[in-house]
Motif scaffolding. Sequence first.
Motif, PDB file in Angstrom:
ATOM      1  N   SER A 161     -20.538 -45.179  12.083  1.00  0.00           N
ATOM      2  CA  SER A 161     -20.897 -43.883  11.521  1.00  0.00           C
ATOM      3  C   SER A 161     -21.464 -42.953  12.582  1.00  0.00           C
ATOM      4  N   GLU A 162     -22.344 -43.489  13.441  1.00  0.00           N
ATOM      5  CA  GLU A 162     -22.938 -42.685  14.506  1.00  0.00           C
ATOM      6  C   GLU A 162     -21.910 -42.315  15.564  1.00  0.00           C
ATOM      7  N   LEU A 163     -20.991 -43.217  15.838  1.00  0.00           N
ATOM      8  CA  LEU A 163     -19.927 -42.935  16.801  1.00  0.00           C
ATOM      9  C   LEU A 163     -19.054 -41.792  16.302  1.00  0.00           C
ATOM     10  N   LYS A 164     -18.795 -41.775  15.000  1.00  0.00           N
ATOM     11  CA  LYS A 164     -17.992 -40.703  14.411  1.00  0.00           C
ATOM     12  C   LYS A 164     -18.682 -39.350  14.585  1.00  0.00           C
ATOM     13  N   LYS A 165     -20.010 -39.318  14.464  1.00  0.00           N
ATOM     14  CA  LYS A 165     -20.754 -38.075  14.653  1.00  0.00           C
ATOM     15  C   LYS A 165     -20.603 -37.558  16.080  1.00  0.00           C
ATOM     16  N   ILE A 166     -20.647 -38.481  17.046  1.00  0.00           N
ATOM     17  CA  ILE A 166     -20.494 -38.081  18.445  1.00  0.00           C
ATOM     18  C   ILE A 166     -19.083 -37.565  18.703  1.00  0.00           C
ATOM     19  N   GLU A 167     -18.098 -38.234  18.140  1.00  0.00           N
ATOM     20  CA  GLU A 167     -16.706 -37.798  18.320  1.00  0.00           C
ATOM     21  C   GLU A 167     -16.484 -36.432  17.693  1.00  0.00           C
ATOM     22  N   ASP A 168     -17.149 -36.173  16.554  1.00  0.00           N
ATOM     23  CA  ASP A 168     -17.065 -34.847  15.942  1.00  0.00           C
ATOM     24  C   ASP A 168     -17.700 -33.800  16.857  1.00  0.00           C
ATOM     25  N   TRP A 169     -18.811 -34.175  17.495  1.00  0.00           N
ATOM     26  CA  TRP A 169     -19.463 -33.260  18.447  1.00  0.00           C
ATOM     27  C   TRP A 169     -18.529 -32.954  19.608  1.00  0.00           C
ATOM     28  N   GLU A 170     -17.847 -33.967  20.108  1.00  0.00           N
ATOM     29  CA  GLU A 170     -16.918 -33.772  21.221  1.00  0.00           C
ATOM     30  C   GLU A 170     -15.807 -32.797  20.838  1.00  0.00           C
ATOM     31  N   LYS A 171     -15.319 -32.907  19.613  1.00  0.00           N
ATOM     32  CA  LYS A 171     -14.230 -32.024  19.163  1.00  0.00           C
ATOM     33  C   LYS A 171     -14.696 -30.583  19.024  1.00  0.00           C
ATOM     34  N   LYS A 172     -15.989 -30.400  18.776  1.00  0.00           N
ATOM     35  CA  LYS A 172     -16.520 -29.054  18.579  1.00  0.00           C
ATOM     36  C   LYS A 172     -16.836 -28.342  19.884  1.00  0.00           C
ATOM     37  N   GLN A 173     -16.756 -29.056  21.006  1.00  0.00           N
ATOM     38  CA  GLN A 173     -17.052 -28.421  22.294  1.00  0.00           C
ATOM     39  C   GLN A 173     -15.973 -27.395  22.602  1.00  0.00           C
ATOM     40  N   LYS A 174     -16.368 -26.153  22.618  1.00  0.00           N
ATOM     41  CA  LYS A 174     -15.411 -25.069  22.767  1.00  0.00           C
ATOM     42  C   LYS A 174     -15.319 -24.590  24.209  1.00  0.00           C
ATOM     43  N   ASP A 175     -14.459 -23.610  24.377  1.00  0.00           N
ATOM     44  CA  ASP A 175     -14.327 -22.952  25.670  1.00  0.00           C
ATOM     45  C   ASP A 175     -15.633 -22.234  25.990  1.00  0.00           C
ATOM     46  N   LEU A 176     -15.746 -21.745  27.211  1.00  0.00           N
ATOM     47  CA  LEU A 176     -16.950 -21.025  27.619  1.00  0.00           C
ATOM     48  C   LEU A 176     -17.230 -19.864  26.675  1.00  0.00           C
ATOM     49  N   TRP A 177     -18.502 -19.685  26.368  1.00  0.00           N
ATOM     50  CA  TRP A 177     -18.924 -18.560  25.552  1.00  0.00           C
ATOM     51  C   TRP A 177     -18.446 -17.269  26.211  1.00  0.00           C
ATOM     52  N   PHE A 178     -18.084 -16.282  25.386  1.00  0.00           N
ATOM     53  CA  PHE A 178     -17.522 -15.027  25.888  1.00  0.00           C
ATOM     54  C   PHE A 178     -18.349 -14.419  27.013  1.00  0.00           C
ATOM     55  N   TRP A 179     -19.680 -14.350  26.806  1.00  0.00           N
ATOM     56  CA  TRP A 179     -20.540 -13.733  27.812  1.00  0.00           C
ATOM     57  C   TRP A 179     -20.610 -14.565  29.082  1.00  0.00           C
ATOM     58  N   GLU A 180     -20.447 -15.902  28.909  1.00  0.00           N
ATOM     59  CA  GLU A 180     -20.472 -16.755  30.097  1.00  0.00           C
ATOM     60  C   GLU A 180     -19.224 -16.526  30.940  1.00  0.00           C
ATOM     61  N   LYS A 181     -18.089 -16.260  30.267  1.00  0.00           N
ATOM     62  CA  LYS A 181     -16.862 -15.969  31.007  1.00  0.00           C
ATOM     63  C   LYS A 181     -17.035 -14.700  31.836  1.00  0.00           C
ATOM     64  N   ILE A 182     -17.565 -13.660  31.191  1.00  0.00           N
ATOM     65  CA  ILE A 182     -17.790 -12.403  31.906  1.00  0.00           C
ATOM     66  C   ILE A 182     -18.826 -12.609  33.004  1.00  0.00           C
ATOM     67  N   GLY A 183     -19.790 -13.485  32.709  1.00  0.00           N
ATOM     68  CA  GLY A 183     -20.868 -13.729  33.659  1.00  0.00           C
ATOM     69  C   GLY A 183     -20.402 -14.271  34.984  1.00  0.00           C
ATOM     70  N   ARG A 184     -19.227 -14.888  35.008  1.00  0.00           N
ATOM     71  CA  ARG A 184     -18.712 -15.423  36.267  1.00  0.00           C
ATOM     72  C   ARG A 184     -18.186 -14.316  37.169  1.00  0.00           C
ATOM     73  N   LEU A 185     -17.763 -13.209  36.567  1.00  0.00           N
ATOM     74  CA  LEU A 185     -17.175 -12.138  37.361  1.00  0.00           C
ATOM     75  C   LEU A 185     -18.181 -11.463  38.286  1.00  0.00           C
ATOM     76  N   PRO A 186     -19.375 -11.090  37.793  1.00  0.00           N
ATOM     77  CA  PRO A 186     -20.340 -10.478  38.707  1.00  0.00           C
ATOM     78  C   PRO A 186     -20.683 -11.372  39.877  1.00  0.00           C
ATOM     79  N   PHE A 187     -20.742 -12.676  39.631  1.00  0.00           N
ATOM     80  CA  PHE A 187     -21.072 -13.572  40.744  1.00  0.00           C
ATOM     81  C   PHE A 187     -20.010 -13.472  41.833  1.00  0.00           C
TER      82      PHE A 187
END
Length: 280
Positions: free
Chosen positions: A17-43
């Motif tokens: 049951s706990e392993l399933k929760k972790i696997e669900d967390w892994e599936k929810k890991q999304k692409d970089l947040w919009f502002w984080e994507k833009i944040g790379r450009l100024p650098f």
Amino acid sequence: MEWTGLKNVESADYLHSELKKIEDWEKKQKDLWFWEKIGRLPFMLLDKLTPKFIQDKIGLAIDELGSYIQTGGQYLVNEESILKKFAPEGALWTVDGIRLDLHKHVPISRMDEVANEIGNSRTKMATIQGATTGIGGLFTLAVDIPVLLGLSLKVLQEISLCYGYDPKEKSERIFIVKCLQFTSSDIVGKKAILVDLASFHQGNQSNQIVSQLQGWREVVTTYRDSFGWKKLFQMVPIAGIIFGAIINRSSMSDVAEAGKMLYRKRRIVERLHQIESVQG
């Protein structure tokens, strides 16, 4: 004896049951947040304007990460300070004894409690660090990035100890750097890292993982690029205090969460394998 101790800690159903929760967390890991994507450009744009001493300081952090993978360098933590959190009050204990208990008898829920406590503490520390270095504006970023890198490696080592793994082992340091890389990767990178780490879950820390980290400089480059907005706003000292605190807090929280989930998964999978081997 191993089976009795393990059975008294948690059932196979609970672990699945706990392993399933972790696997669900892994599936929810999304692409970089919009502002984080833009944040790379100024650098990238500001990089050309950055004074050489700042570039040298960041380069030193990159070299130190390589040293950490090979020998532990200056970042190794004192395991006794973490393991004693698991010792019964007033009881005589040894490092080896606590480590054995973590492998066999300490409930994962207790490991989670200590890992959460450590993660919260380090996140507060990183927040203060970010606000402090933000006072000096752009130039103090040369201090902040290496310090935050060190705090990130430290919290991941402490979390590894919470789940019964020894960061003095090179294979664990590689796993830790993979955890660090996971937090700043896009969705494609995250999926690739999860595939890489599957060999650890299967108890196979092969040279394949080691060879994949020959490009470890990319880890710090990715880690560094995530500071784009921070570097931009640290050009204004007062804004640097606010954004330094916010970004450091977010970064450390993400690192601690990833470390906990990925190490927790390893411990659950290993306990399931132990139960299955006994039942088989």
